[in-house]
Write a protein that holds these residues in place. Structure first.
Motif, PDB file in Angstrom:
ATOM      1  N   ILE B  11      36.935 -41.475  58.821  1.00  0.00           N
ATOM      2  CA  ILE B  11      35.905 -40.895  57.422  1.00  0.00           C
ATOM      3  C   ILE B  11      35.915 -39.626  57.366  1.00  0.00           C
ATOM      4  CG2 ILE B  11      33.755 -41.479  56.565  1.00  0.00           C
ATOM      5  CD1 ILE B  11      33.648 -44.290  58.060  1.00  0.00           C
ATOM      6  N   SER B  12      35.561 -39.136  58.452  1.00  0.00           N
ATOM      7  CA  SER B  12      35.402 -37.729  58.424  1.00  0.00           C
ATOM      8  C   SER B  12      36.525 -36.713  57.935  1.00  0.00           C
ATOM      9  CB  SER B  12      34.810 -37.258  59.729  1.00  0.00           C
ATOM     10  OG  SER B  12      34.987 -35.849  60.195  1.00  0.00           O
ATOM     11  N   HIS B  13      37.738 -37.292  58.655  1.00  0.00           N
ATOM     12  CA  HIS B  13      38.792 -36.612  57.980  1.00  0.00           C
ATOM     13  C   HIS B  13      39.179 -36.941  56.510  1.00  0.00           C
ATOM     14  CE1 HIS B  13      43.361 -35.737  58.707  1.00  0.00           C
ATOM     15  NE2 HIS B  13      42.812 -34.960  59.753  1.00  0.00           N
ATOM     16  N   ALA B  14      38.935 -38.049  56.122  1.00  0.00           N
ATOM     17  CA  ALA B  14      39.212 -38.397  54.654  1.00  0.00           C
ATOM     18  C   ALA B  14      38.212 -37.266  53.882  1.00  0.00           C
ATOM     19  CB  ALA B  14      38.999 -39.597  54.332  1.00  0.00           C
ATOM     20  N   ILE B  15      37.089 -36.997  54.228  1.00  0.00           N
ATOM     21  CA  ILE B  15      35.998 -36.277  53.354  1.00  0.00           C
ATOM     22  C   ILE B  15      36.475 -34.950  53.499  1.00  0.00           C
ATOM     23  CG2 ILE B  15      33.620 -35.523  53.494  1.00  0.00           C
ATOM     24  CD1 ILE B  15      32.904 -38.217  54.534  1.00  0.00           C
ATOM     25  N   ALA B  16      36.969 -34.483  54.761  1.00  0.00           N
ATOM     26  CA  ALA B  16      37.209 -33.066  54.698  1.00  0.00           C
ATOM     27  C   ALA B  16      38.411 -32.775  53.926  1.00  0.00           C
ATOM     28  CB  ALA B  16      37.750 -32.803  56.304  1.00  0.00           C
ATOM     29  N   ALA B  30      38.853 -23.775  56.682  1.00  0.00           N
ATOM     30  CA  ALA B  30      37.688 -23.851  57.786  1.00  0.00           C
ATOM     31  C   ALA B  30      37.329 -25.275  57.899  1.00  0.00           C
ATOM     32  CB  ALA B  30      36.423 -23.073  57.098  1.00  0.00           C
ATOM     33  N   ILE B  31      37.213 -25.766  56.699  1.00  0.00           N
ATOM     34  CA  ILE B  31      36.869 -27.217  56.676  1.00  0.00           C
ATOM     35  C   ILE B  31      37.775 -28.288  57.367  1.00  0.00           C
ATOM     36  CG2 ILE B  31      36.762 -29.511  55.109  1.00  0.00           C
ATOM     37  CD1 ILE B  31      34.666 -27.654  53.570  1.00  0.00           C
ATOM     38  N   GLU B  32      39.161 -27.852  57.378  1.00  0.00           N
ATOM     39  CA  GLU B  32      39.919 -29.053  58.017  1.00  0.00           C
ATOM     40  C   GLU B  32      40.528 -28.632  59.203  1.00  0.00           C
ATOM     41  OE1 GLU B  32      43.491 -28.969  55.253  1.00  0.00           O
ATOM     42  OE2 GLU B  32      42.365 -29.749  53.614  1.00  0.00           O
ATOM     43  N   SER B  33      39.471 -27.605  59.733  1.00  0.00           N
ATOM     44  CA  SER B  33      39.968 -27.330  61.195  1.00  0.00           C
ATOM     45  C   SER B  33      39.534 -28.684  62.096  1.00  0.00           C
ATOM     46  CB  SER B  33      39.179 -26.071  61.508  1.00  0.00           C
ATOM     47  OG  SER B  33      37.723 -26.496  61.517  1.00  0.00           O
ATOM     48  N   VAL B  37      35.922 -31.107  61.722  1.00  0.00           N
ATOM     49  CA  VAL B  37      36.167 -32.838  61.550  1.00  0.00           C
ATOM     50  C   VAL B  37      35.613 -33.429  62.593  1.00  0.00           C
ATOM     51  CG1 VAL B  37      37.991 -34.550  61.410  1.00  0.00           C
ATOM     52  CG2 VAL B  37      38.318 -32.383  59.950  1.00  0.00           C
ATOM     53  N   VAL B  38      35.666 -33.175  63.948  1.00  0.00           N
ATOM     54  CA  VAL B  38      35.088 -33.781  64.874  1.00  0.00           C
ATOM     55  C   VAL B  38      33.651 -33.800  64.855  1.00  0.00           C
ATOM     56  CG1 VAL B  38      34.865 -33.700  67.342  1.00  0.00           C
ATOM     57  CG2 VAL B  38      37.314 -33.636  66.427  1.00  0.00           C
ATOM     58  N   ALA B  39      33.011 -32.581  64.519  1.00  0.00           N
ATOM     59  CA  ALA B  39      31.683 -32.671  64.642  1.00  0.00           C
ATOM     60  C   ALA B  39      30.975 -33.547  63.330  1.00  0.00           C
ATOM     61  CB  ALA B  39      31.137 -31.114  64.024  1.00  0.00           C
ATOM     62  N   PHE B  40      31.769 -33.563  62.341  1.00  0.00           N
ATOM     63  CA  PHE B  40      31.463 -34.488  61.156  1.00  0.00           C
ATOM     64  C   PHE B  40      31.703 -35.975  61.736  1.00  0.00           C
ATOM     65  CE2 PHE B  40      31.394 -31.627  57.558  1.00  0.00           C
ATOM     66  CZ  PHE B  40      30.300 -32.124  56.946  1.00  0.00           C
TER      67      PHE B  40
END
Lengths: 158, 374, 381, 208
Positions: B11-16, B30-33, B37-40
């Motif tokens: 989910i986090s990956h998709a959002i990013a 920055a966002i796709e780093s 993603v892990v933090a999200f």
């Protein structure tokens, strides 16, 4: 036990402090005594006549004087006994029975606050039912209750 | 089912990536780093766990109320929502709006800190409890130990909030609670030791895998009895609900609490009850597995593991409710005497029996009992 | 913790009413107690002086709200003696039936409240459920659930409706297995014995010294039951045993009350049989008309009916569910009692609280006070 | 240190030092402000927080409350009324019967709580005497807002059969505000439940 038997036992021990023994329906009798002889009478009634259980202490206000009555029960005779004494309204006091019957403690507190009879040598004569410092003795005949109409008027003006 | 963490990572990956496609290139990188993603993913994971836990806890309260009503020949909550399903939500919202009155002489910090920490620490346990086969949450090797360690925080916070309430009943309740929880921590852990001996691991997943052929309640029945009794004491339910004994201590250690902080206490009590039931299911009743003779249709539908796990949990909790409905409360000194004099020897016995089971597994007479894990 | 005083009441789940038990504790141990009463003192004895004899019955129901009919019975017996009136036999039987049903109702209410004190939740609901059946019976012939105003000087207000007897028997048949169920939930549980055995011990001699009566006294093994020792109403004609227990503790009081309910059922079966075969009047014929006079405010000239009726003093004593209740009624020849004095059994039982509470633990207070069965309405009056 | 007078950043220079000396006061240092700069900034921040809070809450109040928050909280509040668990007199027995198996007040989400902090509803179930009056008021004050009072039975409503007595408060509304009165002596459990439902209706109409 009949009133005559009671009188036979009590009169030699109490003398003129005993005013008389009358019959009373449903009881062994009604013993009238002078308040000076209260403690002697209680001891005789408990020890010699075996009325070990004091059920009730109460008072009646007869306007000119007040009456204090005690009801005791004997397990061996299976009978009640009524003791009563008159105290003058000006000096309403009588010796406490709680040294003889500990159960008299609360009954006497109640009688003191409601009928206004003071009990000498009572261990703990505090208010029981009415709030601390309550200045009236509600069961005296001179203490009048509010009438409902009166109350209406009062609350309307409050 | 995949692991919950990988779901939330997805989910986090998709959002990013969705965000990245509409953002300028500098921000996109920055966002796709992977860190972000892990933090999200961790955040989403936490939210899912929290929501599931809360809904389950509230359903647990409903389940208890209805069940208790049936035991008592009445019908409990009926009129808010279908069969009273929304009753506890109404209670929660009401308590949320209600004022919290802090007594004048109460200690401000402790008064607010106690219930909050009590709830947060109990919620933390759910981050590490697996509830179905793919649910390796963080994959720590010592999940069981960690769960029990967090579980053991509670008396501290109860005592802090009871002490800082500045109320005699609260104080007595807090004292009782601390004494009781500490006394029953020892047999609880010893009973767990028996399970760990047989399973050979502190990892809850492994413990469940070990039970695929035979559930531990059979060979470890003594440990089960000790564990359930100690768990009842830890959960502070009748017959061991002395700290909030309504008859003598008005509401026990939460006497002075109203509003949201009272809701924290109430909620956390049931949260701990849920933890207790879940642990019983995980340690003794085979977790999400079913016996081998069950037809495979029962276990093959999607989310079967979670469903069976929840069914078992609610049944175990139903048994706790049954105990509550039919037993009187014991006294503090009796409780402590039972705890130290009976429960601890019994739990030592259970450890001994567990050792026998471990030996029996490898005795040629019985043949090595098949085991899957390790 | 050092020694401290805590107030249990007036709002406390232990009290079952409105009173305050001040307790001095050291940790969990009780060092001293001091009951504070009077939060429900409504001046019933004083109001009674302003009411007609039959109007006082209204106050009697409210005096002890779980045993209203017993208190009506008590007051009516005393005022009939004071007024020299005797009721017909059927009325006496109906009163006795009322008293016994009320005893069952009161004891079930006690059971429901008591089990909550030791943490049992379910039997409270069972108790309330079964008590409602008894109240339904009362409702069928008095019209009310708790405050009946049923007894009158010289009899009872109305006769029983025709289907009553069959219904009453049905309720009795229902109750017998229920009592067994109650016992299974309490006596059958080890924790109950752990909690209640040797708790709140008050020996027979101490009971007598402090005026404690009723189930508390009988649990100490002393056989005193006014229905046997000094039969009033028609108790001479019915056959029953006095419930006794030993131990003088909370368990003993529990056993006595349960046994009393069974004995009450035994009495009731006999009384119902008698009532079925002996129809008749339920009110005395020769009653002074002013007994039915409407309420007239005091002090309104012309309303006050001064009649010279025979003076007298009435005394009655009955075995109420809580113990031995007494009434003392002074009749000075007017239509209102001159003085009414009641003796409440719970009043005396609570006054001895120091004797049976000191030395136990805080957690023991609810079961012990629950076993006393406090009904504060009659204590404070 | 930071008295309200010092909150203004510039201390008022004294007009006549001699006059102050005459009054025995200390001379203020001319080149040094009475309040250091950092403290002023802190004070500003401190003032900002309540102002921001107020602005935010008013925004929420205007936008959200009327449509979402209020109806939800109203629904929650009226559907989970926890009465205070206490018994005054006769009505307390009917109050208890209302929680029994036959009437089961818990169906409506009514669960008695023993602590006044957790109670929303005080059911005055019986005669209130003057001796208990101040304790009743204390209990009412200990209850957290929002709170309601039901006067159950004739005694709590107006003294009932004891209204003439010397020790009885003729109606609990002399002591605390009452929302719903229930008639009866004592009211049947149905009547008590009806009173509670009436209170629910009251809360719904009040739209708080």
């Amino acid at each position: 036990m009949q009133p005559d038997d009671l009188a036979r036992t009590l009169s030699p021990k109490l003398g003129d402090l005993l005013l008389g023994v009358e019959p009373f329906e449903g009881m062994a009798g009604r013993v009238r005594f002078r308040r000076e002889g209260a403690l002697d009478l209680f001891r005789v009634v408990r020890d010699d006549l075996s009325f070990t259980h004091l059920s009730m202490v109460g008072g009646v206000d007869w306007v000119d004087h007040r009456e204090v009555f005690y009801v005791a029960w004997s397990d061996s005779l299976r009978q009640y006994l009524l003791l009563s004494t008159d105290v003058p309204a000006e000096d309403p006091r009588v010796e406490s029975a709680s040294s003889v019957w500990p159960s008299a403690n609360w009954h006497e507190r109640e009688t003191w606050e409601l009928v206004g009879v003071s009990f000498d040598h009572h261990p703990d004569l505090r208010h029981l039912l009415t709030p601390d410092g309550y200045a009236f003795h509600p069961l005296l005949r001179s203490f009048k209750l509010h009438e409902p109409e009166e109350l209406e008027v009062k609350s309307r003006h409050v | 089912m995949d692991s919950l963490y990988s779901v939330s990572y997805g989910i986090s990956h998709a959002i990013a990536f969705a965000l990245g496609s509409i953002l300028p290139s500098g921000a996109r990188a920055a966002i796709e780093s992977s860190d972000v993603v892990v933090a999200f993913a961790v955040l989403i994971f936490g939210v899912i766990i929290l929501a599931a836990t809360m809904i389950n806890t509230i359903m647990l309260i409903w389940w208890e109320r209805k069940l208790l009503g049936r035991f008592m020949d009445r019908r409990a909550a009926m009129h808010v929502g279908f069969a009273g399903l929304l009753q506890n939500f109404a209670d929660g919202f009401k308590l949320f709006r209600k004022d919290t009155v802090k007594p004048r002489d109460a200690d401000r910090l402790g008064f607010y800190f106690g219930p909050t920490a009590y709830m947060i620490t109990s919620l933390m346990i759910f981050g590490i409890l697996p509830i179905s086969s793919g649910w390796d949450t963080g994959a720590l090797p010592l999940t069981l130990l960690l769960a029990l360690a967090i579980f053991a925080f509670a008396p501290l916070f109860i005592f802090v909030s009871a002490w800082s309430s500045n109320n005699k009943y609260s104080l007595m309740g807090g004292m009782r609670s601390a004494a009781q929880m500490i006394a029953y921590e020892v047999p609880l852990l010893l009973a767990v030791v028996a399970v760990v001996l047989v399973a050979g691991s502190f990892d809850l997943n492994t413990i469940v895998y070990e039970q695929q052929n035979y559930w531990f309640w059979g060979p470890l029945c003594v440990a089960l009895v000790v564990f359930v009794a100690a768990m009842l004491a830890e959960m502070e339910r009748i017959p061991f609900d002395l700290p909030e004994a309504e008859a003598e201590l008005v509401e026990g250690w939460n006497t002075e609490y109203g509003g949201m902080f009272f809701a924290f206490f109430m909620f956390t009590d049931y949260l701990r009850a849920l933890v207790g039931s879940v642990l019983v299911v995980l340690l003794f009743l085979g977790g999400w597995t079913l016996p081998t003779w069950v037809p495979s249709a029962a276990t093959s539908f999607p989310l079967a593991g979670i469903v069976w796990f929840m069914v078992k949990t609610y049944i175990v909790f139903g048994l706790f409710v049954w105990v509550r409905a039919s037993l009187p409360r014991v006294r503090t000194d009796q409780l402590l005497r039972v705890g130290w004099n009976r429960m601890i020897p019994l739990s030592l016995l259970s450890v001994f029996l567990a050792a026998l089971v471990v030996m029996a597994k490898c005795l040629p007479v019985f043949g090595c009992l098949p085991s899957v894990g390790t | 913790m050092s020694e401290m005083w805590i107030n249990m009441g007036p709002q406390h789940p232990m009290t079952h009413g409105l009173w305050n038990l001040r307790v001095k504790i050291d940790g969990e141990r009780i060092l001293d107690v001091d009951p504070e009463m009077g939060y429900l003192h409504r001046g019933i004895e004083k109001i009674s002086e302003d009411r007609h004899y039959n109007e006082v019955v209204t106050l009697m129901d409210r005096s002890c709200y779980v045993a209203g009919l017993n208190w009506e019975h008590l007051y009516i017996l005393a005022s009939e003696q004071a007024l020299h009136i005797s009721p017909p036999e059927r009325a006496e039987y109906i009163r006795m039936m009322c008293a016994e049903f009320q005893r069952i109702g009161s004891h079930i209410m006690w059971y429901a409240a008591f089990v909550q004190d030791i943490g049992l939740m379910t039997p409270f609901l069972y108790g309330m459920r079964d008590r409602d059946l008894v109240l339904d019976l009362f409702q069928s012939f008095t019209g009310a659930r708790m405050t009946y105003e049923y007894m009158r000087v010289g009899g009872v207000r109305n006769d029983l409706p025709p289907p009553f007897l069959a219904q009453a028997r049905k309720v009795l048949d229902w109750l017998v297995p229920r009592f067994k169920e109650y016992d299974e939930l309490c006596i059958g549980s080890d924790i109950f014995h752990k909690r209640c055995d040797n708790l709140g011990v008050l020996s027979a001699s101490e009971c007598v010294r402090h005026g404690v009566t009723g189930p508390m006294l009988r649990s100490a093994g002393l056989k005193r039951d006014l229905r046997k020792d000094r039969p009033y109403s028609m108790y001479r004609d019915v056959d029953f045993d006095v419930a006794l227990a030993d131990g003088a503790d909370v368990t003993g009081r529990y056993l006595v009350r349960m046994e009393e309910m069974r004995q009450s059922i035994r009495i009731l079966r006999q009384v119902l049989d008698w009532l079925e075969h002996h129809p008749g009047p339920v009110m005395a014929d020769q009653l002074p008309r002013w007994l039915g006079a409407p309420y007239a405010p005091v002090g309104k000239e012309g309303y006050v009916l001064k009649r010279n009726y025979a003076k007298g003093v009435g005394f009655s004593s009955i075995e109420e569910p809580h113990g031995e209740a007494q009434a003392y009624v002074v009749n000075e020849g007017s239509e209102r009692p001159y003085r009414v004095k009641f003796r409440s059994p719970v009043f005396a039982n609570i006054s001895a609280a120091r004797q049976y509470l000191v030395g136990y633990r805080v957690a023991d207070i609810p079961p012990i006070m629950g076993s006393v069965d406090p009904c504060i309405g009659e204590v404070d009056r | 240190m930071t008295t309200p007078a010092a909150r203004t950043a510039t201390p008022a220079p004294s007009e006549s030092p001699a006059g102050d000396l005459a009054l025995g006061k200390e001379l203020p240092m001319a080149d040094q402000p009475a309040v250091p700069f950092v403290e002023i900034e802190t004070l500003r921040v401190k003032e900002f927080i309540p102002a921001a809070k107020e602005a935010l809450s008013s925004l929420v109040a205007e936008q959200g409350q009327a449509r979402v928050i209020r109806p939800v909280f109203n629904w929650a509040g009226r559907n989970s009324l926890f009465p205070l668990h206490w018994g005054l007199a006769c009505c307390a027995i009917e109050f208890a019967a209302g929680f029994g198996a036959r009437w089961d007040a818990e169906r409506f989400g009514v669960v008695p709580r023993s602590s006044p902090r957790q109670a929303d509803l005080m059911i005055v179930n019986g005669t209130v005497t003057w001796k208990v009056a101040h304790k009743l008021i204390t209990l009412y004050e200990q209850m957290a807002e929002p709170k309601w009072v039901i006067a159950m039975g004739n005694c709590a409503t107006g003294g009932g059969p004891f209204r003439t007595a010397y020790s009885v408060v003729p109606g609990v509304d002399k002591l605390v505000p009452v929302d719903v009165y229930i008639a009866g002596c004592p009211p049947r459990p149905e009547a008590m439940l009806d009173g509670i439902l009436k209170l629910e209706q009251l809360i719904r109409e009040r739209k708080e």
